[in-house]
Design a protein around this motif. Structure first.
Motif, PDB file in Angstrom:
ATOM      1  N   SER A 194     -36.302   6.918  -1.725  1.00 33.14           N
ATOM      2  CA  SER A 194     -37.010   7.495  -2.877  1.00 33.14           C
ATOM      3  C   SER A 194     -36.041   8.075  -3.904  1.00 33.14           C
ATOM      4  O   SER A 194     -36.243   7.930  -5.117  1.00 33.14           O
ATOM      5  CB  SER A 194     -37.984   8.574  -2.409  1.00 33.14           C
ATOM      6  N   GLY A 195     -34.969   8.735  -3.441  1.00 29.22           N
ATOM      7  CA  GLY A 195     -34.063   9.413  -4.372  1.00 29.22           C
ATOM      8  C   GLY A 195     -33.011   8.524  -4.985  1.00 29.22           C
ATOM      9  O   GLY A 195     -32.633   8.718  -6.149  1.00 29.22           O
ATOM     10  N   LYS A 196     -32.523   7.538  -4.220  1.00 32.03           N
ATOM     11  CA  LYS A 196     -31.424   6.710  -4.712  1.00 32.03           C
ATOM     12  C   LYS A 196     -31.867   5.328  -5.199  1.00 32.03           C
ATOM     13  O   LYS A 196     -31.171   4.704  -6.013  1.00 32.03           O
ATOM     14  CB  LYS A 196     -30.376   6.538  -3.613  1.00 32.03           C
ATOM     15  N   TYR A 197     -33.001   4.859  -4.702  1.00 30.14           N
ATOM     16  CA  TYR A 197     -33.439   3.502  -5.032  1.00 30.14           C
ATOM     17  C   TYR A 197     -34.591   3.531  -6.031  1.00 30.14           C
ATOM     18  O   TYR A 197     -34.492   3.023  -7.160  1.00 30.14           O
ATOM     19  CB  TYR A 197     -33.841   2.773  -3.757  1.00 30.14           C
ATOM     20  N   VAL A 198     -35.699   4.171  -5.638  1.00 33.16           N
ATOM     21  CA  VAL A 198     -36.875   4.188  -6.507  1.00 33.16           C
ATOM     22  C   VAL A 198     -36.590   4.999  -7.780  1.00 33.16           C
ATOM     23  O   VAL A 198     -36.826   4.532  -8.904  1.00 33.16           O
ATOM     24  CB  VAL A 198     -38.096   4.775  -5.762  1.00 33.16           C
ATOM     25  N   ALA A 199     -36.076   6.213  -7.610  1.00 31.00           N
ATOM     26  CA  ALA A 199     -35.845   7.074  -8.779  1.00 31.00           C
ATOM     27  C   ALA A 199     -34.816   6.479  -9.731  1.00 31.00           C
ATOM     28  O   ALA A 199     -34.894   6.677 -10.958  1.00 31.00           O
ATOM     29  CB  ALA A 199     -35.392   8.453  -8.326  1.00 31.00           C
ATOM     30  N   ALA A 200     -33.846   5.724  -9.203  1.00 31.64           N
ATOM     31  CA  ALA A 200     -32.808   5.130 -10.046  1.00 31.64           C
ATOM     32  C   ALA A 200     -33.221   3.780 -10.622  1.00 31.64           C
ATOM     33  O   ALA A 200     -32.497   3.215 -11.452  1.00 31.64           O
ATOM     34  CB  ALA A 200     -31.517   4.991  -9.242  1.00 31.64           C
ATOM     35  N   GLY A 201     -34.372   3.238 -10.186  1.00 28.41           N
ATOM     36  CA  GLY A 201     -34.857   1.970 -10.714  1.00 28.41           C
ATOM     37  C   GLY A 201     -33.946   0.804 -10.398  1.00 28.41           C
ATOM     38  O   GLY A 201     -33.747  -0.089 -11.238  1.00 28.41           O
ATOM     39  N   LEU A 202     -33.380   0.782  -9.179  1.00 22.98           N
ATOM     40  CA  LEU A 202     -32.469  -0.291  -8.803  1.00 22.98           C
ATOM     41  C   LEU A 202     -33.217  -1.597  -8.578  1.00 22.98           C
ATOM     42  O   LEU A 202     -34.430  -1.635  -8.353  1.00 22.98           O
ATOM     43  CB  LEU A 202     -31.712   0.090  -7.525  1.00 22.98           C
ATOM     44  N   ALA A 203     -32.478  -2.699  -8.649  1.00 23.14           N
ATOM     45  CA  ALA A 203     -33.063  -4.035  -8.512  1.00 23.14           C
ATOM     46  C   ALA A 203     -33.634  -4.235  -7.112  1.00 23.14           C
ATOM     47  O   ALA A 203     -33.187  -3.623  -6.138  1.00 23.14           O
ATOM     48  CB  ALA A 203     -31.998  -5.087  -8.803  1.00 23.14           C
ATOM     49  N   ALA A 204     -34.628  -5.143  -7.039  1.00 25.97           N
ATOM     50  CA  ALA A 204     -35.332  -5.368  -5.771  1.00 25.97           C
ATOM     51  C   ALA A 204     -34.407  -5.894  -4.684  1.00 25.97           C
ATOM     52  O   ALA A 204     -34.641  -5.670  -3.499  1.00 25.97           O
ATOM     53  CB  ALA A 204     -36.486  -6.337  -5.990  1.00 25.97           C
ATOM     54  N   ASP A 205     -33.354  -6.615  -5.062  1.00 27.88           N
ATOM     55  CA  ASP A 205     -32.468  -7.199  -4.050  1.00 27.88           C
ATOM     56  C   ASP A 205     -31.269  -6.308  -3.721  1.00 27.88           C
ATOM     57  O   ASP A 205     -30.305  -6.752  -3.101  1.00 27.88           O
ATOM     58  CB  ASP A 205     -31.983  -8.561  -4.526  1.00 27.88           C
ATOM     59  N   THR A 206     -31.337  -5.048  -4.120  1.00 24.76           N
ATOM     60  CA  THR A 206     -30.254  -4.110  -3.796  1.00 24.76           C
ATOM     61  C   THR A 206     -30.105  -4.013  -2.279  1.00 24.76           C
ATOM     62  O   THR A 206     -31.084  -3.769  -1.560  1.00 24.76           O
ATOM     63  CB  THR A 206     -30.550  -2.719  -4.370  1.00 24.76           C
ATOM     64  N   PRO A 207     -28.871  -4.186  -1.758  1.00 22.90           N
ATOM     65  CA  PRO A 207     -28.702  -4.094  -0.296  1.00 22.90           C
ATOM     66  C   PRO A 207     -28.776  -2.649   0.174  1.00 22.90           C
ATOM     67  O   PRO A 207     -28.449  -1.713  -0.564  1.00 22.90           O
ATOM     68  CB  PRO A 207     -27.301  -4.678  -0.073  1.00 22.90           C
ATOM     69  N   ILE A 208     -29.189  -2.481   1.397  1.00 23.48           N
ATOM     70  CA  ILE A 208     -29.339  -1.144   1.969  1.00 23.48           C
ATOM     71  C   ILE A 208     -28.005  -0.402   1.982  1.00 23.48           C
ATOM     72  O   ILE A 208     -27.963   0.831   1.898  1.00 23.48           O
ATOM     73  CB  ILE A 208     -29.937  -1.237   3.405  1.00 23.48           C
ATOM     74  N   SER A 209     -26.898  -1.144   2.061  1.00 24.04           N
ATOM     75  CA  SER A 209     -25.580  -0.511   2.091  1.00 24.04           C
ATOM     76  C   SER A 209     -25.286   0.269   0.814  1.00 24.04           C
ATOM     77  O   SER A 209     -24.444   1.176   0.822  1.00 24.04           O
ATOM     78  CB  SER A 209     -24.481  -1.556   2.316  1.00 24.04           C
ATOM     79  N   ALA A 210     -25.998  -0.063  -0.275  1.00 26.25           N
ATOM     80  CA  ALA A 210     -25.748   0.615  -1.548  1.00 26.25           C
ATOM     81  C   ALA A 210     -26.307   2.033  -1.571  1.00 26.25           C
ATOM     82  O   ALA A 210     -25.849   2.857  -2.375  1.00 26.25           O
ATOM     83  CB  ALA A 210     -26.340  -0.207  -2.701  1.00 26.25           C
ATOM     84  N   ILE A 211     -27.284   2.320  -0.736  1.00 31.59           N
ATOM     85  CA  ILE A 211     -27.900   3.659  -0.768  1.00 31.59           C
ATOM     86  C   ILE A 211     -27.736   4.428   0.536  1.00 31.59           C
ATOM     87  O   ILE A 211     -28.104   5.600   0.610  1.00 31.59           O
ATOM     88  CB  ILE A 211     -29.403   3.551  -1.110  1.00 31.59           C
ATOM     89  N   MET A 212     -27.171   3.783   1.555  1.00 35.18           N
ATOM     90  CA  MET A 212     -27.065   4.462   2.853  1.00 35.18           C
ATOM     91  C   MET A 212     -26.007   5.560   2.799  1.00 35.18           C
ATOM     92  O   MET A 212     -25.130   5.584   1.939  1.00 35.18           O
ATOM     93  CB  MET A 212     -26.697   3.455   3.946  1.00 35.18           C
ATOM     94  N   THR A 213     -26.085   6.492   3.737  1.00 39.63           N
ATOM     95  CA  THR A 213     -25.035   7.485   3.940  1.00 39.63           C
ATOM     96  C   THR A 213     -24.000   6.875   4.867  1.00 39.63           C
ATOM     97  O   THR A 213     -24.310   6.533   6.021  1.00 39.63           O
ATOM     98  CB  THR A 213     -25.609   8.762   4.570  1.00 39.63           C
ATOM     99  N   ARG A 214     -22.783   6.706   4.348  1.00 35.71           N
ATOM    100  CA  ARG A 214     -21.739   6.038   5.130  1.00 35.71           C
ATOM    101  C   ARG A 214     -21.112   6.991   6.144  1.00 35.71           C
ATOM    102  O   ARG A 214     -21.007   8.199   5.904  1.00 35.71           O
ATOM    103  CB  ARG A 214     -20.653   5.475   4.208  1.00 35.71           C
ATOM    104  N   ASP A 215     -20.672   6.420   7.248  1.00 33.43           N
ATOM    105  CA  ASP A 215     -19.995   7.189   8.304  1.00 33.43           C
ATOM    106  C   ASP A 215     -20.700   8.516   8.578  1.00 33.43           C
ATOM    107  O   ASP A 215     -20.110   9.599   8.449  1.00 33.43           O
ATOM    108  CB  ASP A 215     -18.542   7.443   7.921  1.00 33.43           C
ATOM    109  N   PRO A 216     -21.974   8.471   8.951  1.00 33.17           N
ATOM    110  CA  PRO A 216     -22.719   9.717   9.174  1.00 33.17           C
ATOM    111  C   PRO A 216     -22.177  10.475  10.377  1.00 33.17           C
ATOM    112  O   PRO A 216     -21.542   9.903  11.274  1.00 33.17           O
ATOM    113  CB  PRO A 216     -24.145   9.233   9.435  1.00 33.17           C
ATOM    114  N   VAL A 217     -22.437  11.774  10.402  1.00 33.86           N
ATOM    115  CA  VAL A 217     -22.053  12.572  11.554  1.00 33.86           C
ATOM    116  C   VAL A 217     -22.844  12.095  12.772  1.00 33.86           C
ATOM    117  O   VAL A 217     -24.037  11.780  12.672  1.00 33.86           O
ATOM    118  CB  VAL A 217     -22.304  14.070  11.299  1.00 33.86           C
ATOM    119  N   THR A 218     -22.189  11.982  13.896  1.00 38.52           N
ATOM    120  CA  THR A 218     -22.853  11.541  15.128  1.00 38.52           C
ATOM    121  C   THR A 218     -22.554  12.527  16.249  1.00 38.52           C
ATOM    122  O   THR A 218     -21.616  13.334  16.172  1.00 38.52           O
ATOM    123  CB  THR A 218     -22.377  10.136  15.564  1.00 38.52           C
ATOM    124  N   LEU A 219     -23.352  12.448  17.293  1.00 38.58           N
ATOM    125  CA  LEU A 219     -23.130  13.209  18.513  1.00 38.58           C
ATOM    126  C   LEU A 219     -23.181  12.245  19.692  1.00 38.58           C
ATOM    127  O   LEU A 219     -23.576  11.083  19.541  1.00 38.58           O
ATOM    128  CB  LEU A 219     -24.187  14.306  18.663  1.00 38.58           C
TER     129      LEU A 219
END
Length: 607
Positions: A194-219
Motif C-alpha cells: 500500500s505504501g510503496k506500490y499503490v501510493a507511488a502509482g508503480l507499474a503493474a509489472d513492478t517486481p516484488i523485489s522493488a518494494i520488499m525490505t532487503r536483508d530483514p532482521v531474522t531470529l
C-alpha cells in the motif's frame, strides 16, 4: 462423616502434591485441615466471594460453573478446586456446587501459603495450577519454534507485485518472504504494497523485489519470545522471518503472538460452552494441536496436559447434550451420558476417537427410545465434526446396545463377570473405564459399586481380566533393541499407544479391580493401588516412573508433528530419539514387562 487423623493422612498420601511431602509435614498438614460435610445440590462458594481455602474432594461430586451458569467441569474423588482464585486475589472466579452429598477437605489460605513457602513441590504445583505459565510471561520465555508459523509463504524476487498481493489475499496472510531457493532475500508486507506500490502509482509489472525490505532482521528457532517482542517494539515491525543455518524455516507475526496468548484450555472451554453449533465448536477444537504444543512447551506434566485436553472434550459433549435437548425437547426420563476409553480416563492427547454410552432410567419405555436415538446421533455427529471421530468398533451411544436402561446395564456387567469369554473381557475392559459426563449422575453410583464388588469376588473373572491385560506387550527386541512394526504404513516405528501406554493402562485397570478402586484415570489408579496396599510402594514407584516416561515420550512425539504442521499420531520412529532417550525408554518398557510378568504369574507386587 467425621474423619480420623489416620484417614486424612492416608487420603492425602494419594493426592498430588501432598504425596510428595515428608512424613512429618504430611502429619502436620493432616492436623490443620478442615473437613466439610455438604448436602446434595448445595452451594460451596459463589462468584466473587472470599474463598475459605483450597478444596480437595474426599467423597462425592462437585460441579464448577462460570459467571453465565455454563458448566466448566464436573469433579470427583481427589480432584481439587479453588486454588486459582485463592492465589490470585482470594476471591472465587467461578461457582462451586455439590452434585451429590460430599465430604470436602479444606486447606485454609494461610496453610496453603505456608506449604508453598516451605515445600518446592507444592509451590510448583500451585503455580502451575493457577496458570503462572500463561499470558505474557509464558509468551516471553517460550521458544520461537513454538510461536512461529512453519512453512511460510514465499515468492521469487521477479514476481509482479500484483501477483504477490493475490497470494496474500488468497492465503489470508499479511506478508510474503522473498527467496531464491532456500536463501531469504527480503520480506514484503501489505503495508509495503500500500505504501510503496499503490501510493507511488508503480507499474503493474513492478517486481516484488522493488518494494520488499532487503536483508530483514531474522531470529532462530532457539531464540525466545522476548527476542521477538523486543525487536518488534524497537523497530516498529510486525513480521520476523525465522532462519536456521541460513535456511528460512518459519515466520513470527503479531497475529501469531496474539493467537498464542489467546489459546489456553480455559479459553477454549469458554468458547465451546457458548457455541451454538457443532461447526462453531469444531473451529475451537481445531486449535487443540496448538494448545498441546503450548502446554508441553510450558513444562506441564503429561497427566496435566491430558486432563486439560480431556476437559475440552467433556465440555463439547455437555454443550452438544444441551443443544440436543434444545432441539428435541426435554428428555422423557432421566439419563446419563458416560465416556469410556481415553476420555473416560481423562487421558486424551492430540488424537482420539469417541467411546461413549447412555444409561437410561428404568422408567423408560419403548416409545421413549427414538428420542434417545436422536439425541445420541446428534451428540456423536457433533463430536465427529469436532475431530473426535467415530469409534471403529461402534462403542458409542448411537449403537442401541450401548443406550439401555440401568437394569440392562446391570445384566450386562453380571453377564460379563459370570461368563468371561473374549468378547466379555474386551467389553468389560472398556466399560470399567466409564466416567459420567452429563445427565443424572446418580444412575451410575450404585452400578459402579455393585460391579466392582461382584467382579472382585469372582476369581475366575479376575484371572481372565489379568490374562486380557497381557495381550498388549512393550515393544522389546533382542540385544537391547526395540521391536518395531515390521510392515505397512507405519513400518519401523513404535506404536506408543498400543505397545506403550496401553500395557500400563491395562495393568492399572487390573489393580483397580483387585482393590475395588473407583478411579478411572491410570495414574490415579496406580497411586490408589499403592495407598490401599494392592501394589507395593516400590512397585508403584517403578511403574509410575515408567508410565510417566512412556507417556511423556508419546506426547513429545505428537508435539513435534503438530509443530511441523502435521497431524499428531502414535507412531514414533526410534531414530528420532537420542541414544540416551532410547536407553531410558527401553528401561521403562522393561519395568512394564516385569510388572506384567509378575501379574501373569499370580504374584502380587507387595513387600
Amino acid at each position: 462423616m467425621p474423619l480420623s487423623h489416620d484417614q486424612i493422612t492416608r487420603f492425602l498420601k494419594s493426592v498430588h502434591p501432598y504425596d510428595a511431602l515428608p512424613a512429618d509435614a504430611l502429619d502436620d498438614l493432616a492436623r490443620q485441615i478442615e473437613v466439610w460435610e455438604v448436602d446434595e445440590d448445595a452451594a460451596i462458594y459463589d462468584l466473587g466471594h472470599p474463598l475459605p481455602g483450597v478444596f480437595v474432594i474426599y467423597e462425592g461430586q462437585v460441579e464448577i460453573t462460570d459467571e453465565n451458569g455454563s458448566v466448566v467441569s464436573h469433579l470427583g474423588l481427589r480432584n481439587s478446586f479453588g486454588e486459582r482464585g485463592l492465589l490470585k486475589d482470594g476471591k472465587a472466579a467461578t461457582k462451586a456446587r455439590t452434585h451429590t452429598p460430599s465430604v470436602l477437605i479444606v486447606l485454609p489460605p494461610e496453610l496453603v501459603r505456608e506449604l508453598m513457602n516451605n515445600h518446592d513441590v507444592v509451590s510448583k504445583f500451585f503455580n502451575r495450577t493457577r496458570g503462572e505459565r500463561s499470558g505474557p510471561q509464558s509468551l516471553a520465555t517460550s521458544a520461537i519454534d513454538v510461536l512461529m508459523a512453519h512453512n511460510p509463504a514465499t515468492c521469487p524476487p521477479d514476481m509482479p507485485v500484483q501477483n504477490a498481493a493475490k497470494i496474500m489475499r488468497d492465503k489470508h496472510i499479511s506478508s510474503l518472504c522473498v527467496t531464491e531457493g532456500d536463501t531469504l532475500l527480503g520480506i514484503a508486507t501489505l503495508r509495503d504494497i500500500s505504501g510503496k506500490y499503490v501510493a507511488a502509482g508503480l507499474a503493474a509489472d513492478t517486481p516484488i523485489s522493488a518494494i520488499m525490505t532487503r536483508d530483514p532482521v531474522t531470529l532462530s528457532p532457539s531464540d525466545i519470545g522476548s527476542d521477538v517482542l523486543h525487536i518488534m517494539m524497537e523497530r516498529g515491525i510486525g513480521h520476523i522471518p525465522i532462519s536456521e543455518g541460513g535456511r528460512l524455516v518459519g515466520i513470527v507475526t503479531q497475529t501469531d503472538l496474539t493467537h498464542y496468548q489467546a489459546v489456553n484450555s480455559a479459553e477454549l472451554v469458554r468458547r465451546i460452552a457458548h457455541a451454538d453449533t457443532a461447526d462453531q465448536m469444531a473451529d475451537v477444537t481445531a486449535e487443540i494441536p496448538q494448545l498441546l504444543v503450548q502446554l508441553v512447551a510450558g513444562g506441564n506434566r503429561h497427566e496435566i496436559v491430558t486432563r486439560l485436553i480431556t476437559d475440552i472434550a467433556d465440555t463439547a459433549t455437555r454443550r452438544l447434550l444441551a443443544l440436543a435437548e434444545a432441539k428435541l425437547g426435554p428428555a422423557p426420563v432421566p439419563y446419563l451420558w458416560l465416556a469410556c476409553g481415553s476420555q473416560g480416563r481423562q487421558e486424551q492427547t492430540g488424537v482420539s476417537d469417541q467411546d461413549n454410552c447412555i444409561i437410561l432410567d428404568d422408567a423408560v419405555t419403548e416409545a421413549d427410545m427414538p428420542y434417545f436415538a436422536d439425541l445420541a446421533k446428534f451428540v456423536s455427529d457433533g463430536l465427529d465434526a469436532c475431530g473426535y471421530f467415530y469409534c471403529p468398533g461402534e462403542m458409542m451411544a448411537t449403537n442401541p446396545r450401548w443406550c439401555q436402561p440401568l437394569s440392562v446395564w446391570r445384566d450386562y456387567f453380571r453377564g460379563w463377570i459370570a461368563k468371561p469369554n473374549p468378547e466379555a473381557q474386551m467389553l468389560a475392559s472398556v466399560m470399567f473405564d466409564l466416567r459420567p459426563i452429563g445427565g443424572a449422575f446418580e444412575l451410575f453410583e450404585d452400578l459402579q459399586g455393585e460391579t466392582l464388588s461382584e467382579a472382585n469376588a469372582n476369581s475366575i473373572f479376575v484371572a481372565h481380566m489379568i490374562s486380557n491385560s497381557l495381550k498388549h506387550t512393550p515393544p522389546l527386541g533382542l540385544l537391547r533393541g526395540f521391536a518395531t512394526i515390521r510392515s505397512g504404513e507405519h513400518r519401523n516405528t513404535l506404536d506408543m499407544k498400543h505397545n506403550g501406554v496401553v500395557p500400563v493402562v491395562d495393568l492399572a485397570r487390573v489393580y483397580s479391580l483387585q482393590g475395588k478402586l473407583t478411579e478411572a484415570n491410570t495414574r490415579a489408579r496406580l497411586k490408589a493401588a499403592e495407598t490401599t496396599g494392592v501394589l507395593s510402594h516400590s512397585g508403584a514407584r517403578d511403574l509410575l516412573d515408567a508410565y510417566d516416561l512412556i507417556a511423556e515420550t508419546r506426547l513429545n512425539h505428537q508435539v513435534k508433528l503438530a509443530k511441523s504442521g502435521g497431524s499428531p499420531d502414535n507412531y514414533l520412529p526410534p531414530s528420532d530419539l537420542s541414544d540416551f532417550e532410547r536407553s531410558h525408554l527401553r528401561d521403562a518398557f522393561v519395568v512394564v514387562k516385569t510388572m506384567q510378568s509378575a501379574v501373569g504369574h499370580g504374584k502380587g507386587m507387595l513387600g
